[in-house]
Design an enzyme around this catalytic site. Structure first.
Site, PDB file in Angstrom:
ATOM      1  N   TYR A 124      27.781   3.426   4.874  1.00 34.06           N
ATOM      2  CA  TYR A 124      26.632   4.283   5.143  1.00 34.06           C
ATOM      3  C   TYR A 124      26.022   3.994   6.505  1.00 34.06           C
ATOM      4  O   TYR A 124      25.777   2.841   6.867  1.00 34.06           O
ATOM      5  CB  TYR A 124      25.546   4.086   4.074  1.00 34.06           C
ATOM      6  CG  TYR A 124      24.264   4.810   4.397  1.00 34.06           C
ATOM      7  CD1 TYR A 124      24.167   6.185   4.240  1.00 34.06           C
ATOM      8  CD2 TYR A 124      23.152   4.128   4.898  1.00 34.06           C
ATOM      9  CE1 TYR A 124      23.002   6.860   4.553  1.00 34.06           C
ATOM     10  CE2 TYR A 124      21.986   4.794   5.218  1.00 34.06           C
ATOM     11  CZ  TYR A 124      21.917   6.168   5.049  1.00 34.06           C
ATOM     12  OH  TYR A 124      20.768   6.834   5.380  1.00 34.06           O
TER      13      TYR A 124
ATOM     14  N   HIS B  95      15.468  12.538  14.639  1.00 35.25           N
ATOM     15  CA  HIS B  95      14.397  11.863  13.912  1.00 35.25           C
ATOM     16  C   HIS B  95      13.136  11.670  14.763  1.00 35.25           C
ATOM     17  O   HIS B  95      12.110  11.218  14.254  1.00 35.25           O
ATOM     18  CB  HIS B  95      14.884  10.508  13.405  1.00 35.25           C
ATOM     19  CG  HIS B  95      15.785  10.606  12.197  1.00 35.25           C
ATOM     20  ND1 HIS B  95      16.739  11.580  12.067  1.00 35.25           N
ATOM     21  CD2 HIS B  95      15.863   9.849  11.072  1.00 35.25           C
ATOM     22  CE1 HIS B  95      17.382  11.422  10.917  1.00 35.25           C
ATOM     23  NE2 HIS B  95      16.860  10.377  10.296  1.00 35.25           N
TER      24      HIS B  95
ATOM     25  N   ASN C 260      15.252   1.826  11.672  1.00 33.67           N
ATOM     26  CA  ASN C 260      15.100   1.655  10.233  1.00 33.67           C
ATOM     27  C   ASN C 260      14.281   0.405   9.931  1.00 33.67           C
ATOM     28  O   ASN C 260      14.773  -0.714  10.080  1.00 33.67           O
ATOM     29  CB  ASN C 260      16.483   1.569   9.581  1.00 33.67           C
ATOM     30  CG  ASN C 260      16.472   1.951   8.117  1.00 33.67           C
ATOM     31  OD1 ASN C 260      17.396   1.680   7.391  1.00 33.67           O
ATOM     32  ND2 ASN C 260      15.421   2.607   7.668  1.00 33.67           N
TER      33      ASN C 260
ATOM     34  N   TYR D 263     -30.390  -9.248  -2.634  1.00 35.45           N
ATOM     35  CA  TYR D 263     -28.958  -9.566  -2.750  1.00 35.45           C
ATOM     36  C   TYR D 263     -28.243  -9.523  -1.396  1.00 35.45           C
ATOM     37  O   TYR D 263     -27.299 -10.280  -1.161  1.00 35.45           O
ATOM     38  CB  TYR D 263     -28.270  -8.575  -3.690  1.00 35.45           C
ATOM     39  CG  TYR D 263     -28.632  -8.711  -5.151  1.00 35.45           C
ATOM     40  CD1 TYR D 263     -29.504  -9.709  -5.606  1.00 35.45           C
ATOM     41  CD2 TYR D 263     -28.099  -7.839  -6.081  1.00 35.45           C
ATOM     42  CE1 TYR D 263     -29.831  -9.822  -6.938  1.00 35.45           C
ATOM     43  CE2 TYR D 263     -28.425  -7.943  -7.436  1.00 35.45           C
ATOM     44  CZ  TYR D 263     -29.289  -8.930  -7.848  1.00 35.45           C
ATOM     45  OH  TYR D 263     -29.615  -9.044  -9.174  1.00 35.45           O
TER      46      TYR D 263
ATOM     47  N   ARG E  90     -29.163 -13.014  -0.118  1.00 34.63           N
ATOM     48  CA  ARG E  90     -28.874 -14.128  -1.021  1.00 34.63           C
ATOM     49  C   ARG E  90     -27.394 -14.202  -1.395  1.00 34.63           C
ATOM     50  O   ARG E  90     -26.837 -15.291  -1.574  1.00 34.63           O
ATOM     51  CB  ARG E  90     -29.722 -13.963  -2.288  1.00 34.63           C
ATOM     52  CG  ARG E  90     -29.761 -15.187  -3.142  1.00 34.63           C
ATOM     53  CD  ARG E  90     -30.342 -14.978  -4.519  1.00 34.63           C
ATOM     54  NE  ARG E  90     -31.205 -13.831  -4.694  1.00 34.63           N
ATOM     55  CZ  ARG E  90     -31.500 -13.316  -5.870  1.00 34.63           C
ATOM     56  NH1 ARG E  90     -30.994 -13.839  -6.974  1.00 34.63           N
ATOM     57  NH2 ARG E  90     -32.292 -12.261  -5.970  1.00 34.63           N
TER      58      ARG E  90
ATOM     59  N   PHE F 283      13.601  -1.376   3.498  1.00 36.75           N
ATOM     60  CA  PHE F 283      12.848  -0.515   4.408  1.00 36.75           C
ATOM     61  C   PHE F 283      11.597   0.059   3.772  1.00 36.75           C
ATOM     62  O   PHE F 283      10.753   0.642   4.460  1.00 36.75           O
ATOM     63  CB  PHE F 283      13.736   0.657   4.872  1.00 36.75           C
ATOM     64  CG  PHE F 283      14.367   1.394   3.721  1.00 36.75           C
ATOM     65  CD1 PHE F 283      13.621   2.214   2.896  1.00 36.75           C
ATOM     66  CD2 PHE F 283      15.723   1.231   3.448  1.00 36.75           C
ATOM     67  CE1 PHE F 283      14.194   2.866   1.816  1.00 36.75           C
ATOM     68  CE2 PHE F 283      16.310   1.897   2.371  1.00 36.75           C
ATOM     69  CZ  PHE F 283      15.542   2.714   1.554  1.00 36.75           C
TER      70      PHE F 283
ATOM     71  N   GLU G  28      15.073  10.364  -0.860  1.00 38.10           N
ATOM     72  CA  GLU G  28      13.979   9.413  -0.695  1.00 38.10           C
ATOM     73  C   GLU G  28      12.824   9.923  -1.564  1.00 38.10           C
ATOM     74  O   GLU G  28      11.881  10.553  -1.070  1.00 38.10           O
ATOM     75  CB  GLU G  28      13.609   9.310   0.790  1.00 38.10           C
ATOM     76  CG  GLU G  28      14.801   8.815   1.624  1.00 38.10           C
ATOM     77  CD  GLU G  28      14.675   9.121   3.112  1.00 38.10           C
ATOM     78  OE1 GLU G  28      13.616   9.625   3.531  1.00 38.10           O
ATOM     79  OE2 GLU G  28      15.640   8.869   3.843  1.00 38.10           O
TER      80      GLU G  28
END
Length: 592
Positions: A164, A194, A307, A395, A398, A444, A529
Site C-alpha cells: 500500500y 492532497h 502521513n 470562592y 479562597r 496516523f 476513513e
C-alpha cells in the site's frame, strides 16, 4: 550576472541584470515591462511609461530610491517588490509578506543546532525551533535507521511487491496496482492532489514547528524516506524556507493530510513559500535564492512526508507551552488581586492542602504563600486589615488552589500525551527494517492529541472564568471598597467599565470554543476513513481559548495594579511590588 526576483501584482519575475551601473528604477521598469508582456491585456497599461511605482525590499519592506545603483542598494538574488501606484489601497493587492512583518525583518539566522533522533524532542525544544532559535541536524544513529528503512522500500520496488502506498494507489484506490515506471509520478500526484487546504497560511513560527516536527518523526526510521531526501528537507528548514500551509482542511485521520501535503508541495518546488529574505514567492524562486533545489520524490517519499499527526501536535505543543506560562502567571495575578481586595492568606495554609493532596493544588497554594504576606515578605496592606471582622473570602479568592490547581494538573496530563506524540511514528504503512517488511496500521489517527487538546481548552478556560469574576469584584464598589470601576471622578470617567465587558465577552466566546471537536466524526474517503478525530480544529480552538485566557488575565492584572493605587501609600509584599513596577514600566495609571 546578478539576478533579482521581483514581485509585481501577485506574480514573481526573475530579472537578470548585466550592468552593475543600472539603477533601482531600471529594475522596476524592467519588471513591469515583463509583467505587461505576459498579460493578454497588457495588465491594463498602454506602456511601461504609463506606470508609476515604488520599489521596496521584501525583507523589512524598506523603500528604495529609484536613482540608487543596484550594486549599492541590493545584494545579488535579493527579493524586491514593485508596488504600482494605487494598488496598495486596492482590496486585490497581495503583499509579499505575512502579517507582523516587522517581527521577521529582524530575523537572524541561528548559529546553534538541536540534534534530532526521533525519540527525545521536548515541547520546549519544538517551540524554540519554531521561533528560529536553532538549526537542525540528525544524530548518526538516526541516519543509520533512516538508511535501513529505505533499503526495505528499495527492495520492495525492485521485487515489484504489492505494498500500500508504494506500489498501489491510496485510500479507496488501495487495490489499484501502479506500474514501476509511474511510481515517482504517483508520489508527486499524491502531494498535488492532497494540497487542498483553505484559510490563512500558518504564520512562520507555526510552519517552522510543523516542518521541524515532521523531520523528527522521519528521523525515527519507520517512514521509508531516503537519507538524501531527509537531508534536503533539513536544509530547507535551516534556510527558513517555509511552504504555504493553509490552517484548515485536516480531519485528523489519515493524519493531517492536507496541511502536510502543502508542506511537501513547497519542498518539491511548487506552490508558494516564504522566507525572511523573500517574503511570499513561488517556491522554486525561494529555494533557488537560498541555493537549494526542489526535492525529487522517490517511491513512498510523498506518502512519508504527508502521513501523520504533526499539524495537530505542533499546534498542540504551542498550546501546552502557552498554557503552562499563563497558568503560572494566573497565580501571580490572582495573588495581587487578593491583596487589593484585602483578602486573607489563611486559605493557603499548608495543612489544608496536605489533607487533599492533589499535586496542582499544593503547587498553587505554595505559590500564593510565596507571594503573599509572610515573615519573609511582610505586606503593609495585609497588616492594615489584620484585625478586621471578615471571616473568609469569596470562592474566586479562597479557592484558587483548588481551581487553578486542576488546571495545572490538566496541563501536565496533556503535556505528557503531546510529548509522546512528538516522538511517535505516525505513518502508514510503517517500515520495520529489523523485520524487513512494512505493516499497515492506524498510528496516523489523531484521537490522542485531539482528545487531549479538547481537555486542555476546557481546563485552561477556567483561569479566564474565575479571573473575570475577580475583575467584577475589583470594579464593583460594593464588593471591593474601592472607587467604582477603579477610577476617580466616576461619571466623568468610566475607568474599567468596558474593560470588564471585554473580559466577559471573551469568557463567553470560550464557552462555545470549549465544546469538544473530537466528539464529532464524519466518514471520508468513500468510507475507507470512516472515523476521524477532528484534531486540527481541537488544536486551533485550544490556541484561541488560551489567547482569550491571556487577554482576560492581562485585564485583571491592569485592574489590580489600578486598584492598588487607591491603597497607597501602603505597600504590598516585595514580590508583588516588583510585579506592579513591571506593569507600570509599560502601562501608566489610568485616569479615564
Amino acid at each position: 550576472m546578478p539576478r533579482y526576483t521581483v514581485h509585481v501584482r501577485g506574480e514573481w519575475l526573475a530579472v537578470p541584470c548585466g550592468d552593475a551601473q543600472l539603477t533601482v528604477g531600471w529594475l522596476g521598469r524592467e519588471a513591469v515591462r515583463r509583467y505587461i508582456k505576459n498579460k493578454p491585456d497588457n495588465g491594463g497599461f498602454a506602456s511601461v511609461d504609463d506606470v508609476r511605482f515604488l520599489v521596496r525590499r521584501c525583507k523589512g519592506l524598506g523603500l528604495l530610491d529609484n536613482e540608487d545603483l543596484l550594486e549599492v542598494a541590493l545584494e545579488d538574488n535579493e527579493f524586491v517588490e514593485v508596488v504600482i501606484e494605487g494598488d496598495a489601497m486596492s482590496p486585490d493587492f497581495i503583499p509579499s509578506q505575512p502579517e507582523a512583518v516587522y517581527l521577521y525583518s529582524k530575523y537572524r539566522e541561528p548559529e546553534k543546532y538541536i540534534t534530532l533522533d526521533g525519540d527525545s524532542l521536548t515541547t520546549e525544544d519544538l517551540v524554540s525551533l519554531g521561533k528560529g532559535h536553532y538549526k537542525i541536524k540528525l544524530t548518526p544513529t538516526a541516519e543509520k535507521k533512516v538508511q535501513k528503512s529505505r533499503e526495505v522500500i528499495d527492495s520492495i520496488v525492485k521485487e515489484k511487491t504489492v505494498v500500500y502506498g508504494i506500489t498501489t494507489g491510496f485510500g479507496k484506490f488501495a487495490r489499484t496496482i501502479i506500474p514501476v515506471s509511474k511510481l515517482e509520478e504517483l508520489q508527486v500526484n499524491l502531494v498535488r492532489s492532497h494540497s487542498s487546504g483553505v484559510g490563512k497560511p500558518l504564520i512562520p513560527e507555526r510552519c517552522r514547528m510543523l516542518l521541524a516536527l515532521r523531520i523528527n518523526v522521519l528521523a525515527k526510521g519507520y517512514s521509508g524516506i531516503s537519507l538524501e531526501t531527509l537531508k534536503q528537507v533539513i536544509e530547507v528548514f535551516n534556510a527558513s524556507c517555509l511552504p504555504y500551509v493553509p490552517e484548515k482542511g485536516t480531519v485528523g485521520a489519515s493524519g493531517d493530510l492536507a496541511p502536510l501535503s502543502h508542506l511537501a508541495l513547497g519542498l518539491i518546488g511548487e506552490g508558494k513559500m516564504w522566507s525572511p529574505k523573500s517574503g511570499w514567492a513561488d517556491a522554486k524562486y525561494v529555494l533557488a535564492a537560498h541555493g537549494l533545489k526542489p526535492i525529487v520524490l522517490k517511491p513512498k517519499e510523498g506518502l512519508a512526508l504527508i502521513n501523520g499527526t504533526q499539524m495537530i501536535t505542533s499546534l498542540g505543543c504551542e498550546a501546552v507551552e502557552r498554557a503552562s506560562a499563563i497558568a503560572r502567571q494566573a497565580d501571580i495575578v490572582a495573588a495581587l488581586t487578593l491583596e487589593v481586595l484585602k483578602g486573607t492568606t489563611k486559605a493557603f495554609d499548608t495543612d489544608i492542602h496536605a489533607v487533599r493532596p492533589h499535586r496542582g493544588q499544593i503547587e498553587v497554594a505554595f505559590r500564593f504563600r510565596s507571594l503573599l504576606d509572610s515573615d519573609h515578605h511582610p505586606s503593609e496592606i495585609a497588616e492594615s486589615h489584620r484585625f478586621c471582622d471578615r471571616v473568609q473570602d469569596a470562592y474566586t479568592l479562597r479557592c484558587c488552589p483548588q481551581i487553578h490547581g486542576v488546571v495545572n494538573d490538566t496541563i501536565a496530563f496533556v503535556k505528557n500525551i503531546i510529548t509522546i506524540e512528538l516522538n511517535s511514528a505516525t505513518d502508514n504503512p510503517m517500515v520495520f527494517a529489523s523485520r524487513g517488511e512494512t505493516i499497515s496500521g492506524g498510528n496516523f489517527h489523531g484521537e490522542y492529541p485531539a482528545k487531549a487538546l479538547d481537555y486542555l481548552a476546557i481546563g485552561v478556560h477556567e483561569l479566564a472564568a474565575i479571573s473575570e469574576r475577580r475583575i467584577e469584584r475589583l470594579c464593583n464598589p460594593s464588593l471591593s471598597e474601592l472607587p467604582a470601576f477603579l477610577v476617580a471622578e466616576g461619571g466623568l470617567n468610566s475607568g474599567f467599565m468596558i474593560a470588564h465587558c471585554t473580559a466577559a465577552a471573551l469568557v463567553s466566546e470560550n464557552k462555545a470554543l470549549c465544546h469538544p471537536s473530537s466528539v464529532d466524526s464524519l466518514s471520508t474517503s468513500a468510507a475507507t476513513e470512516d472515523h476521524v478525530s477532528m484534531g486540527g480544529w481541537a488544536a486551533r480552538k485550544a490556541l484561541r481559548v488560551i489567547e482569550h485566557v491571556e487577554q482576560v488575565l492581562a485585564i485583571e492584572l491592569l485592574a489590580a495594579c489600578q486598584g492598588i493605587e487607591f491603597l497607597r501609600p501602603l505597600k504590598t509584599t516585595s514580590p508583588l511590588e516588583k510585579v506592579y513596577d513591571l506593569v507600570r514600566s509599560v502601562v501608566r495609571f489610568g485616569k479615564w
